[in-house]
Design a protein around this motif. Structure first.
Motif: not given
Length: 184
Positions: A142-148, A87-91
């Motif tokens: 998910i948090r790591a993806r957002q920070r990246g 449901g989340i791109s990149g995760v």
């Protein structure tokens, strides 16, 4: 648009058509932007010859590029792929299998976050389900993806050819030179 570079190909998005059977000759501007095709023909006969038609096609293309800029790296990274089941791109979640010395096969599950780095290489980090639990490992990914993704800027690499910087020409006016800016 900031950080624009000059288009490497002056005829980016422009192609020539010469149909001897129908006596049709001209230039076609054809760009795809966010799933829509933008197409316009510039026949030589209608626009006063091959070179004039080309110049008009280039002006029209530059106008389109100003109104519909190429897709950004961030936009591409947020497109949800058909095989995405998190449901989340990149995760994503995956299981890594390994074999023990006694021949037994074990499996370790991870949640992984991916994002593009500055140098064009993909960066990733994974979180063990065994160590953090399913929900915590997922939320950490998910948090790591957002920070990246916070540092991702600029155009998508395929679209770089479509960036057109305003052209600067110099004109002589008497003894002094003036800079004249032609904005696409």
């Amino acid at each position: 648009m900031k950080n624009q570079k000059q288009a490497t190909d002056p005829n980016y998005g422009i192609s020539r058509f010469d149909d001897a059977v129908r006596y049709t000759h001209g230039w076609r501007v054809s760009l795809r932007r966010r799933g829509k095709m933008l197409v316009q023909n510039f026949p030589d006969k209608k626009y006063g010859g091959r070179q004039k038609a080309l110049r008009l096609a280039q002006q029209y293309r530059d106008e389109l590029l100003g109104r519909f800029p190429p897709i950004s790296r961030k936009e591409v990274c947020h497109i949800r792929r058909s095989n995405n089941n998190s449901g989340i791109s990149g995760v994503c979640t995956y299981a890594k299998r390994y074999k023990l010395r006694d021949g037994t096969i074990k499996e370790t599950r991870y949640w992984e976050a991916n994002w593009p780095g500055e140098d064009g290489k993909n960066l990733s980090i994974n979180f063990s389900v065994k160590k953090y639990g399913e929900e915590l490992a997922r939320s950490m990914a998910i948090r790591a993806r957002q920070r990246g993704m916070e540092g991702v800027e600029g155009p998508f690499w395929v679209s770089r050819r479509g960036l057109v910087e305003p052209r600067v020409k110099t004109q002589k006016s008497g003894e002094s030179q003036k800079l004249v800016r032609h904005v696409a």
